[in-house]
Scaffold this motif. Structure first.
Motif, PDB file in Angstrom:
ATOM      1  N   SER A   1       0.858  -1.186   0.000  1.00 29.24           N
ATOM      2  CA  SER A   1       0.000   0.000   0.000  1.00 29.24           C
ATOM      3  C   SER A   1       0.893   1.233   0.000  1.00 29.24           C
ATOM      4  N   PHE A   2       0.352   2.323  -0.533  1.00 25.75           N
ATOM      5  CA  PHE A   2       1.082   3.589  -0.556  1.00 25.75           C
ATOM      6  C   PHE A   2       0.080   4.706  -0.783  1.00 25.75           C
ATOM      7  N   PHE A   3       0.512   5.916  -0.547  1.00 28.06           N
ATOM      8  CA  PHE A   3      -0.350   7.082  -0.704  1.00 28.06           C
ATOM      9  C   PHE A   3      -0.003   7.838  -1.979  1.00 28.06           C
ATOM     10  N   ALA A   4      -1.031   8.455  -2.560  1.00 30.65           N
ATOM     11  CA  ALA A   4      -0.866   9.262  -3.768  1.00 30.65           C
ATOM     12  C   ALA A   4      -1.604  10.586  -3.562  1.00 30.65           C
ATOM     13  N   PRO A   5      -1.120  11.652  -4.177  1.00 30.84           N
ATOM     14  CA  PRO A   5      -1.789  12.944  -4.032  1.00 30.84           C
ATOM     15  C   PRO A   5      -3.220  12.912  -4.572  1.00 30.84           C
ATOM     16  N   MET A   6      -4.089  13.541  -3.855  1.00 29.40           N
ATOM     17  CA  MET A   6      -5.462  13.803  -4.288  1.00 29.40           C
ATOM     18  C   MET A   6      -5.835  15.111  -3.601  1.00 29.40           C
ATOM     19  N   MET A   7      -5.481  16.173  -4.238  1.00 27.43           N
ATOM     20  CA  MET A   7      -5.524  17.491  -3.605  1.00 27.43           C
ATOM     21  C   MET A   7      -6.938  17.884  -3.177  1.00 27.43           C
ATOM     22  N   PRO A   8      -7.044  18.371  -1.941  1.00 35.42           N
ATOM     23  CA  PRO A   8      -5.959  18.847  -1.092  1.00 35.42           C
ATOM     24  C   PRO A   8      -5.446  17.800  -0.090  1.00 35.42           C
ATOM     25  N   GLY A   9      -5.631  16.539  -0.399  1.00 34.57           N
ATOM     26  CA  GLY A   9      -5.200  15.480   0.509  1.00 34.57           C
ATOM     27  C   GLY A   9      -4.519  14.344  -0.225  1.00 34.57           C
ATOM     28  N   LEU A  10      -4.869  13.118   0.194  1.00 34.97           N
ATOM     29  CA  LEU A  10      -4.259  11.909  -0.340  1.00 34.97           C
ATOM     30  C   LEU A  10      -5.315  10.840  -0.574  1.00 34.97           C
ATOM     31  N   SER A  11      -4.995   9.896  -1.437  1.00 32.49           N
ATOM     32  CA  SER A  11      -5.740   8.637  -1.506  1.00 32.49           C
ATOM     33  C   SER A  11      -4.744   7.531  -1.181  1.00 32.49           C
ATOM     34  N   GLU A  12      -5.260   6.373  -0.801  1.00 28.31           N
ATOM     35  CA  GLU A  12      -4.406   5.249  -0.444  1.00 28.31           C
ATOM     36  C   GLU A  12      -4.569   4.141  -1.468  1.00 28.31           C
ATOM     37  N   TYR A  13      -3.462   3.747  -2.085  1.00 21.85           N
ATOM     38  CA  TYR A  13      -3.467   2.625  -3.012  1.00 21.85           C
ATOM     39  C   TYR A  13      -3.292   1.318  -2.253  1.00 21.85           C
ATOM     40  N   LEU A  14      -4.022   0.307  -2.654  1.00 21.81           N
ATOM     41  CA  LEU A  14      -3.899  -1.027  -2.107  1.00 21.81           C
ATOM     42  C   LEU A  14      -3.635  -1.970  -3.276  1.00 21.81           C
ATOM     43  N   ALA A  15      -2.674  -2.867  -3.095  1.00 22.76           N
ATOM     44  CA  ALA A  15      -2.300  -3.822  -4.142  1.00 22.76           C
ATOM     45  C   ALA A  15      -2.469  -5.241  -3.598  1.00 22.76           C
ATOM     46  N   PHE A  16      -3.397  -5.986  -4.200  1.00 27.08           N
ATOM     47  CA  PHE A  16      -3.721  -7.344  -3.777  1.00 27.08           C
ATOM     48  C   PHE A  16      -3.289  -8.354  -4.848  1.00 27.08           C
ATOM     49  N   VAL A  17      -2.955  -9.550  -4.414  1.00 23.40           N
ATOM     50  CA  VAL A  17      -2.726 -10.677  -5.316  1.00 23.40           C
ATOM     51  C   VAL A  17      -3.767 -11.728  -5.001  1.00 23.40           C
ATOM     52  N   LYS A  18      -4.393 -12.236  -6.067  1.00 19.29           N
ATOM     53  CA  LYS A  18      -5.367 -13.303  -5.905  1.00 19.29           C
ATOM     54  C   LYS A  18      -4.627 -14.621  -5.695  1.00 19.29           C
ATOM     55  N   ASP A  19      -4.911 -15.262  -4.584  1.00 20.46           N
ATOM     56  CA  ASP A  19      -4.238 -16.505  -4.231  1.00 20.46           C
ATOM     57  C   ASP A  19      -4.635 -17.627  -5.185  1.00 20.46           C
ATOM     58  N   GLY A  20      -3.749 -18.592  -5.357  1.00 22.66           N
ATOM     59  CA  GLY A  20      -4.022 -19.734  -6.223  1.00 22.66           C
ATOM     60  C   GLY A  20      -5.225 -20.527  -5.763  1.00 22.66           C
ATOM     61  N   ALA A  21      -5.857 -21.206  -6.716  1.00 22.99           N
ATOM     62  CA  ALA A  21      -7.082 -21.968  -6.429  1.00 22.99           C
ATOM     63  C   ALA A  21      -6.774 -23.269  -5.734  1.00 22.99           C
TER      64      ALA A  21
END
Length: 108
Positions: free
Chosen positions: A88-108
């Motif tokens: 996860s990390f933050f990105a600008p979204m003025m006048p604040g931030l948004s938070e990115y989330l990165a998921f991996v789909k687990d194997g079946a």
């Protein structure tokens, strides 16, 4: 889009505008179309993005569109659907931030 057919499903500055239920519907679709081992990456306005000082900036500037999604709910939602948070990390979204989330789909 066929189920399990995508290596990467990404969204940028979409869920920051959408209601809770609409966003959850899109999350379901993202999980459906991504393959096992594939990535789902997007940003939200989480509680981590809204400390009092930032909230005051949104209000003072008359910007009312951000739709908050609780981070814990989102991570639990994906975990229940066998997707694990990788980063996860933050990105600008003025006048604040948004938070990115990165998921991996687990194997079946």
């Amino acid at each position: 889009t066929a189920s399990g057919s995508m290596d990467l499903v990404h969204s940028h500055k979409v869920f920051v505008y959408l209601s809770f239920v609409v966003t959850c519907h899109y999350f379901e679709e993202m999980i459906r179309v991504v393959r096992s081992g594939g990535w789902v990456v997007f940003d939200i306005v989480s509680e981590n993005c809204m400390p009092d000082a930032t909230l005051e900036k949104w209000i003072t500037q008359g910007i009312y569109y951000p739709c908050m999604m609780p981070r814990e709910f989102v991570t639990d939602f994906f975990a229940r659907r066998k997707c694990s948070l990788q980063s996860s990390f933050f990105a600008p979204m003025m006048p604040g931030l948004s938070e990115y989330l990165a998921f991996v789909k687990d194997g079946a």
